[in-house]
Design a protein around this motif. Sequence first.
Motif, mmCIF file in Angstrom:
data_model
loop_
_atom_site.group_PDB
_atom_site.id
_atom_site.type_symbol
_atom_site.label_atom_id
_atom_site.label_comp_id
_atom_site.label_asym_id
_atom_site.label_seq_id
_atom_site.Cartn_x
_atom_site.Cartn_y
_atom_site.Cartn_z
ATOM 1 N N VAL A 94 -5.202 7.285 12.681
ATOM 2 C CA VAL A 94 -4.439 7.576 12.051
ATOM 3 C C VAL A 94 -4.227 9.110 12.651
ATOM 4 N N ASP A 95 -2.855 9.778 12.378
ATOM 5 C CA ASP A 95 -3.419 11.746 12.733
ATOM 6 C C ASP A 95 -3.177 12.310 11.703
ATOM 7 N N PHE A 96 -3.987 12.746 11.443
ATOM 8 C CA PHE A 96 -4.460 13.491 9.997
ATOM 9 C C PHE A 96 -3.926 14.708 9.907
ATOM 10 N N THR A 97 -3.054 14.644 8.940
ATOM 11 C CA THR A 97 -2.413 16.005 9.159
ATOM 12 C C THR A 97 -2.711 16.925 7.159
ATOM 13 N N PRO A 98 -2.283 18.521 8.414
ATOM 14 C CA PRO A 98 -2.700 19.035 6.368
ATOM 15 C C PRO A 98 -1.351 19.142 5.842
ATOM 16 N N GLY A 99 -1.979 18.613 4.639
ATOM 17 C CA GLY A 99 -0.743 18.331 3.892
ATOM 18 C C GLY A 99 0.314 17.602 3.920
ATOM 19 N N MET A 100 -0.125 16.409 4.507
ATOM 20 C CA MET A 100 0.017 14.482 4.500
ATOM 21 C C MET A 100 0.053 14.007 2.637
ATOM 22 N N ALA A 101 1.279 13.338 3.321
ATOM 23 C CA ALA A 101 0.931 12.285 1.240
ATOM 24 C C ALA A 101 0.409 10.709 1.822
ATOM 25 N N ILE A 102 -0.983 10.964 0.901
ATOM 26 C CA ILE A 102 -1.675 9.145 1.151
ATOM 27 C C ILE A 102 -1.422 8.694 0.031
ATOM 28 N N ASP B 142 7.459 0.203 1.152
ATOM 29 C CA ASP B 142 8.847 0.311 0.102
ATOM 30 C C ASP B 142 7.810 1.889 -0.051
ATOM 31 N N TRP B 143 6.719 2.085 -0.791
ATOM 32 C CA TRP B 143 6.435 3.318 -0.196
ATOM 33 C C TRP B 143 6.323 4.854 0.640
ATOM 34 N N LEU B 144 5.983 3.730 1.626
ATOM 35 C CA LEU B 144 5.926 4.529 3.135
ATOM 36 C C LEU B 144 7.433 5.301 3.895
ATOM 37 N N LYS B 145 7.334 6.750 4.072
ATOM 38 C CA LYS B 145 8.344 6.989 4.653
ATOM 39 C C LYS B 145 8.951 6.261 6.213
ATOM 40 N N PRO B 146 10.061 5.988 6.674
ATOM 41 C CA PRO B 146 10.310 5.631 7.688
ATOM 42 C C PRO B 146 9.862 6.040 8.729
ATOM 43 N N GLY B 147 9.008 5.710 9.408
ATOM 44 C CA GLY B 147 8.177 6.133 10.859
ATOM 45 C C GLY B 147 6.913 6.282 10.504
ATOM 46 N N GLY B 148 5.884 5.714 8.664
ATOM 47 C CA GLY B 148 4.578 6.096 8.226
ATOM 48 C C GLY B 148 4.193 4.949 8.222
ATOM 49 N N MET B 149 3.049 4.780 8.826
ATOM 50 C CA MET B 149 1.657 3.903 8.951
ATOM 51 C C MET B 149 0.499 3.316 8.116
ATOM 52 N N LEU B 150 1.540 1.653 7.805
ATOM 53 C CA LEU B 150 0.731 0.746 6.821
ATOM 54 C C LEU B 150 -0.855 0.830 7.396
ATOM 55 N N ALA B 151 -1.932 0.524 6.613
ATOM 56 C CA ALA B 151 -3.215 0.540 6.822
ATOM 57 C C ALA B 151 -4.127 -0.833 5.674
ATOM 58 N N LEU B 152 -4.288 -1.805 6.507
ATOM 59 C CA LEU B 152 -4.921 -2.667 5.275
ATOM 60 C C LEU B 152 -5.994 -3.399 6.307
ATOM 61 N N VAL C 247 -11.416 -7.288 8.864
ATOM 62 C CA VAL C 247 -10.441 -6.884 10.008
ATOM 63 C C VAL C 247 -9.257 -5.075 9.819
ATOM 64 N N PHE C 248 -9.253 -4.372 10.791
ATOM 65 C CA PHE C 248 -8.411 -3.503 10.336
ATOM 66 C C PHE C 248 -7.382 -3.350 10.953
ATOM 67 N N CYS C 249 -6.321 -3.789 10.422
ATOM 68 C CA CYS C 249 -4.714 -3.702 11.049
ATOM 69 C C CYS C 249 -3.562 -2.089 10.630
ATOM 70 N N THR C 250 -3.214 -1.838 11.684
ATOM 71 C CA THR C 250 -2.268 -1.023 11.436
ATOM 72 C C THR C 250 -1.785 -1.065 11.996
ATOM 73 N N GLY C 251 0.005 -0.705 11.123
ATOM 74 C CA GLY C 251 1.828 -1.037 11.501
ATOM 75 C C GLY C 251 2.367 0.394 11.580
ATOM 76 N N ILE C 252 3.231 0.229 12.013
ATOM 77 C CA ILE C 252 4.357 1.075 11.505
ATOM 78 C C ILE C 252 5.612 0.929 11.121
ATOM 79 N N LYS C 253 5.964 1.572 9.893
ATOM 80 C CA LYS C 253 7.699 1.385 9.559
ATOM 81 C C LYS C 253 8.666 1.904 9.988
ATOM 82 N N PRO C 254 9.685 1.004 10.203
ATOM 83 C CA PRO C 254 10.245 0.758 11.376
ATOM 84 C C PRO C 254 11.446 2.477 10.721
ATOM 85 N N GLY C 255 11.681 3.529 11.674
ATOM 86 C CA GLY C 255 12.556 4.667 11.099
ATOM 87 C C GLY C 255 14.031 4.977 11.632
#
Length: 263
Positions: free
Chosen positions: A41-49, A131-141, A255-263
């Motif tokens: 994850v590219d953590f940045t100050p002020g992001m929403a998680i 549904d909670w993710l911005k387009p381009g946001g990341m799901l991490a499970l 098992v760690f898995c990430t994916g990006i919500k298409p924007g």
Amino acid sequence: MGELSSVYFASARSAADEAGRLQRLDGFYAAPTTAWLEQAVDFTPGMAIAEFGPGSGRMLSWFAQRTGPGGDVLGVDIDLSRADPPQPPVRLMEADLFEPAAEPERFDLVYARLVVGHLSDPDTAIARLMDWLKPGGMLALADLDCSSSVPVDTSGPGMQAVADAMTDLRAAMDASGLMDSAFGARLKTCMRAAGLAKVQAQRFERVVETGSDWARFQADNVEIIADLTGAHEAASIAAGFMRTPGAPYHDQALVFCTGIKPG
Ligand SMILES: C[S@@+](CC[C@H](N)C(=O)[O-])C[C@H]1O[C@@H](n2cnc3c(N)ncnc32)[C@H](O)[C@@H]1O
């Protein structure tokens, strides 16, 4: 798989007992989880998680350190009685993740560990989380694949019986709907099928020693599983093995898995 599932580890246990179990669980898995997230994850100050099923809430505090005070860190759990009191920028919401998103397309990162594999309909759960993710946001499970858990040396005295007991416990969990014991192995496929892009998976696998803190924690869980599934004989063999020092075994894989919500 059996029909799920109001069955959950917390069923028939006190909030205090379950809070203690969830704190121990986070203590054991915090290091590999945060190492994975730091790298993915590219953590940045002020992001929403948003974290779903935060349990003890310990990961929420870690996310708050990454976002800083200007961030937004939301924990959504069906039962908040086990969570630590939140400190800003952490806030909590008691809700079922299968409900429509209360704050759709708000979050840069949606995260859930050891939640989706417990649910009756993981595919719908993943769609709801997206549904909670911005387009381009990341799901991490992160979810478990217990299928490879077995003593290292199955030729030793009594070790085949231990391996059989571990198999029986997994079957009991699957049949009862307590969890899909091999869900972690299917996680990447499910995330791709949900329409996520750039899906990446990695497995946290290790050999552990019986009698260790972790092995004794697992033995406690095995006994909870027996109370919920009726698999008392298998649990007695597996828990006895895990509590007796001196034997290595292959741990369940996280098992760690990430994916990006298409924007
Ligand atoms: C096994 S615990 C995992 C806790 C924490 N994520 C961790 O890894 O330490 C599962 C958590 O998911 C929550 N949960 C289960 N079903 C849920 C649902 N349908 N909606 C929201 N939370 C749920 C439980 O209350 C519990 O806090």
